[in-house]
Design a protein around this motif. Structure first.
Motif, PDB file in Angstrom:
ATOM      1  N   LEU A 113      23.495  -7.670  -5.841  1.00  0.00           N
ATOM      2  CA  LEU A 113      23.352  -8.510  -6.740  1.00  0.00           C
ATOM      3  C   LEU A 113      21.832  -8.815  -7.261  1.00  0.00           C
ATOM      4  CD1 LEU A 113      25.155 -10.130  -8.711  1.00  0.00           C
ATOM      5  CD2 LEU A 113      25.011 -11.987  -7.039  1.00  0.00           C
ATOM      6  N   GLN A 114      20.976  -8.769  -6.168  1.00  0.00           N
ATOM      7  CA  GLN A 114      19.552  -9.204  -6.501  1.00  0.00           C
ATOM      8  C   GLN A 114      19.085  -8.003  -7.281  1.00  0.00           C
ATOM      9  OE1 GLN A 114      19.459 -12.508  -6.188  1.00  0.00           O
ATOM     10  NE2 GLN A 114      17.160 -11.840  -6.275  1.00  0.00           N
ATOM     11  N   SER A 115      19.400  -6.780  -6.616  1.00  0.00           N
ATOM     12  CA  SER A 115      19.047  -5.338  -7.335  1.00  0.00           C
ATOM     13  C   SER A 115      19.317  -5.499  -8.821  1.00  0.00           C
ATOM     14  CB  SER A 115      19.389  -4.356  -6.840  1.00  0.00           C
ATOM     15  OG  SER A 115      18.924  -4.346  -5.246  1.00  0.00           O
ATOM     16  N   PHE A 116      20.525  -5.778  -9.073  1.00  0.00           N
ATOM     17  CA  PHE A 116      21.072  -5.949 -10.471  1.00  0.00           C
ATOM     18  C   PHE A 116      20.280  -6.956 -11.388  1.00  0.00           C
ATOM     19  CE2 PHE A 116      24.430  -3.136  -8.931  1.00  0.00           C
ATOM     20  CZ  PHE A 116      24.363  -2.120 -10.007  1.00  0.00           C
ATOM     21  N   LYS A 117      20.044  -8.022 -10.999  1.00  0.00           N
ATOM     22  CA  LYS A 117      19.079  -9.114 -11.473  1.00  0.00           C
ATOM     23  C   LYS A 117      17.708  -8.478 -11.867  1.00  0.00           C
ATOM     24  CE  LYS A 117      21.593 -13.047 -10.210  1.00  0.00           C
ATOM     25  NZ  LYS A 117      21.914 -14.321  -9.260  1.00  0.00           N
ATOM     26  N   LYS A 118      17.245  -7.465 -11.027  1.00  0.00           N
ATOM     27  CA  LYS A 118      15.743  -7.066 -11.162  1.00  0.00           C
ATOM     28  C   LYS A 118      15.841  -6.162 -12.482  1.00  0.00           C
ATOM     29  CE  LYS A 118      13.966  -7.600  -6.685  1.00  0.00           C
ATOM     30  NZ  LYS A 118      13.698  -7.187  -5.335  1.00  0.00           N
ATOM     31  N   LEU A 119      17.032  -5.568 -12.312  1.00  0.00           N
ATOM     32  CA  LEU A 119      17.200  -4.410 -13.674  1.00  0.00           C
ATOM     33  C   LEU A 119      17.372  -5.174 -14.995  1.00  0.00           C
ATOM     34  CD1 LEU A 119      19.813  -1.994 -12.105  1.00  0.00           C
ATOM     35  CD2 LEU A 119      17.270  -1.451 -12.386  1.00  0.00           C
ATOM     36  N   TYR A 138      26.104  -2.729 -18.981  1.00  0.00           N
ATOM     37  CA  TYR A 138      26.656  -1.818 -17.654  1.00  0.00           C
ATOM     38  C   TYR A 138      26.162  -2.811 -16.611  1.00  0.00           C
ATOM     39  CZ  TYR A 138      25.080   1.009 -13.660  1.00  0.00           C
ATOM     40  OH  TYR A 138      24.905   1.633 -12.536  1.00  0.00           O
ATOM     41  N   VAL A 139      24.898  -3.440 -16.577  1.00  0.00           N
ATOM     42  CA  VAL A 139      24.308  -4.470 -15.507  1.00  0.00           C
ATOM     43  C   VAL A 139      25.403  -5.678 -15.425  1.00  0.00           C
ATOM     44  CG1 VAL A 139      22.455  -6.104 -15.010  1.00  0.00           C
ATOM     45  CG2 VAL A 139      21.986  -3.725 -15.794  1.00  0.00           C
ATOM     46  N   GLU A 140      25.521  -6.301 -16.876  1.00  0.00           N
ATOM     47  CA  GLU A 140      26.641  -7.341 -16.698  1.00  0.00           C
ATOM     48  C   GLU A 140      27.937  -7.331 -16.122  1.00  0.00           C
ATOM     49  OE1 GLU A 140      26.126 -10.448 -17.431  1.00  0.00           O
ATOM     50  OE2 GLU A 140      23.966  -9.779 -17.824  1.00  0.00           O
ATOM     51  N   GLU A 141      28.418  -6.087 -16.414  1.00  0.00           N
ATOM     52  CA  GLU A 141      29.745  -5.673 -15.706  1.00  0.00           C
ATOM     53  C   GLU A 141      29.461  -5.506 -14.171  1.00  0.00           C
ATOM     54  OE1 GLU A 141      32.790  -3.283 -14.044  1.00  0.00           O
ATOM     55  OE2 GLU A 141      30.893  -2.162 -14.453  1.00  0.00           O
ATOM     56  N   ARG A 142      28.402  -4.891 -13.658  1.00  0.00           N
ATOM     57  CA  ARG A 142      28.208  -4.786 -12.384  1.00  0.00           C
ATOM     58  C   ARG A 142      28.107  -6.132 -11.631  1.00  0.00           C
ATOM     59  NH1 ARG A 142      29.211  -0.293 -13.873  1.00  0.00           N
ATOM     60  NH2 ARG A 142      29.117   1.733 -13.073  1.00  0.00           N
ATOM     61  N   VAL A 143      27.330  -6.895 -12.310  1.00  0.00           N
ATOM     62  CA  VAL A 143      26.892  -8.212 -11.903  1.00  0.00           C
ATOM     63  C   VAL A 143      28.241  -9.098 -11.794  1.00  0.00           C
ATOM     64  CG1 VAL A 143      25.892 -10.598 -12.350  1.00  0.00           C
ATOM     65  CG2 VAL A 143      24.517  -8.612 -12.485  1.00  0.00           C
ATOM     66  N   GLU A 194      15.853  -7.811 -15.455  1.00  0.00           N
ATOM     67  CA  GLU A 194      14.317  -8.299 -15.888  1.00  0.00           C
ATOM     68  C   GLU A 194      13.682  -6.967 -16.699  1.00  0.00           C
ATOM     69  OE1 GLU A 194      12.528  -9.576 -12.406  1.00  0.00           O
ATOM     70  OE2 GLU A 194      14.050 -11.062 -12.218  1.00  0.00           O
ATOM     71  N   VAL A 195      13.754  -5.907 -16.135  1.00  0.00           N
ATOM     72  CA  VAL A 195      13.410  -4.468 -16.626  1.00  0.00           C
ATOM     73  C   VAL A 195      13.756  -4.396 -18.154  1.00  0.00           C
ATOM     74  CG1 VAL A 195      13.515  -2.200 -16.566  1.00  0.00           C
ATOM     75  CG2 VAL A 195      13.142  -3.411 -14.511  1.00  0.00           C
ATOM     76  N   LEU A 196      14.924  -4.647 -18.411  1.00  0.00           N
ATOM     77  CA  LEU A 196      15.679  -4.630 -19.659  1.00  0.00           C
ATOM     78  C   LEU A 196      14.963  -5.675 -20.641  1.00  0.00           C
ATOM     79  CD1 LEU A 196      19.419  -4.062 -18.990  1.00  0.00           C
ATOM     80  CD2 LEU A 196      17.689  -2.393 -19.847  1.00  0.00           C
ATOM     81  N   ALA A 197      14.730  -6.813 -20.151  1.00  0.00           N
ATOM     82  CA  ALA A 197      13.983  -8.069 -20.797  1.00  0.00           C
ATOM     83  C   ALA A 197      12.616  -7.440 -21.334  1.00  0.00           C
ATOM     84  CB  ALA A 197      13.983  -9.089 -20.133  1.00  0.00           C
ATOM     85  N   VAL A 198      11.777  -6.860 -20.212  1.00  0.00           N
ATOM     86  CA  VAL A 198      10.652  -6.357 -20.680  1.00  0.00           C
ATOM     87  C   VAL A 198      10.574  -5.266 -21.602  1.00  0.00           C
ATOM     88  CG1 VAL A 198       8.478  -4.894 -19.597  1.00  0.00           C
ATOM     89  CG2 VAL A 198       9.499  -6.784 -18.453  1.00  0.00           C
ATOM     90  N   ILE A 199      11.841  -4.325 -21.430  1.00  0.00           N
ATOM     91  CA  ILE A 199      11.655  -3.322 -22.834  1.00  0.00           C
ATOM     92  C   ILE A 199      11.999  -3.671 -23.920  1.00  0.00           C
ATOM     93  CG2 ILE A 199      13.203  -1.354 -23.372  1.00  0.00           C
ATOM     94  CD1 ILE A 199      13.865  -0.859 -20.374  1.00  0.00           C
ATOM     95  N   GLU A 200      12.663  -5.015 -24.008  1.00  0.00           N
ATOM     96  CA  GLU A 200      13.133  -5.687 -25.292  1.00  0.00           C
ATOM     97  C   GLU A 200      12.018  -6.061 -26.210  1.00  0.00           C
ATOM     98  OE1 GLU A 200      16.932  -8.532 -26.571  1.00  0.00           O
ATOM     99  OE2 GLU A 200      16.146  -8.416 -24.376  1.00  0.00           O
ATOM    100  N   ASN A 201      10.685  -6.503 -25.371  1.00  0.00           N
ATOM    101  CA  ASN A 201       9.673  -7.040 -26.024  1.00  0.00           C
ATOM    102  C   ASN A 201       8.477  -6.036 -26.049  1.00  0.00           C
ATOM    103  OD1 ASN A 201      10.772  -9.512 -26.391  1.00  0.00           O
ATOM    104  ND2 ASN A 201      10.334  -9.948 -24.125  1.00  0.00           N
TER     105      ASN A 201
END
Length: 148
Positions: A62-68, A13-18, A70-77
């Motif tokens: 675009l910046q907002s989606f880049k922050k999202l 979803y994020v990649e498509e929006r970016v 980062e949130v996904l990266a946190v969740i992954e770990n």
């Protein structure tokens, strides 16, 4: 396994929006480069300013989606928890939630989930809750059946 699939759908979803935002910015920058100065100088300046304003708006999105991302990266770990936290999958008597980013409805293996952020009204209510606990949202009582 379910968490990875939900994360993948959120990431898509994020990649498509970016990708869409980057394409729009590129198109506007192209338009800006092709804007020619006419004898009506004010019209030229107004047009350029409108394009620049739109580019800035898209760059903020675009910046907002880049922050999202980062949130996904946190969740992954993150490790699974017995209390609701960022990255939890919460199954209630009424709906299933993935506490992550605000994506909305996601279907995985014929099951519906609502990907919501921690700052959403229901995310705030769920935070810190455990299996078996109840909460009320929009005059409806929910019961937490499972936290994954």
């Amino acid at each position: 396994m379910m968490r990875e699939k939900l994360l993948a759908k959120c990431a898509d979803y994020v990649e498509e929006r970016v990708s869409r935002l980057q394409s729009s910015i590129k198109d506007l920058e192209h338009d800006l480069g092709n804007e020619t100065k006419s004898s009506a100088g004010d019209k030229y300046e107004t047009s350029r300013e409108m394009i620049n304003t739109e580019i800035n708006k898209l760059q903020n999105q675009l910046q907002s989606f880049k922050k999202l991302k980062e949130v996904l990266a946190v969740i992954e770990n993150r490790k699974a928890s017995t209390t609701v936290q960022l990255g939890s999958i919460v199954k209630t008597n009424a709906a299933n939630y993935f506490i992550s980013i605000p994506v909305g409805e996601i279907k995985v293996e014929e099951e519906k989930f609502y990907a919501i952020g921690l700052n959403s009204p229901i995310g705030k209510l769920l935070l810190g809750k455990q299996e078996g606990e109840q909460f009320i949202f929009q005059q409806k009582e929910f019961s937490i059946k499972k936290i994954l």
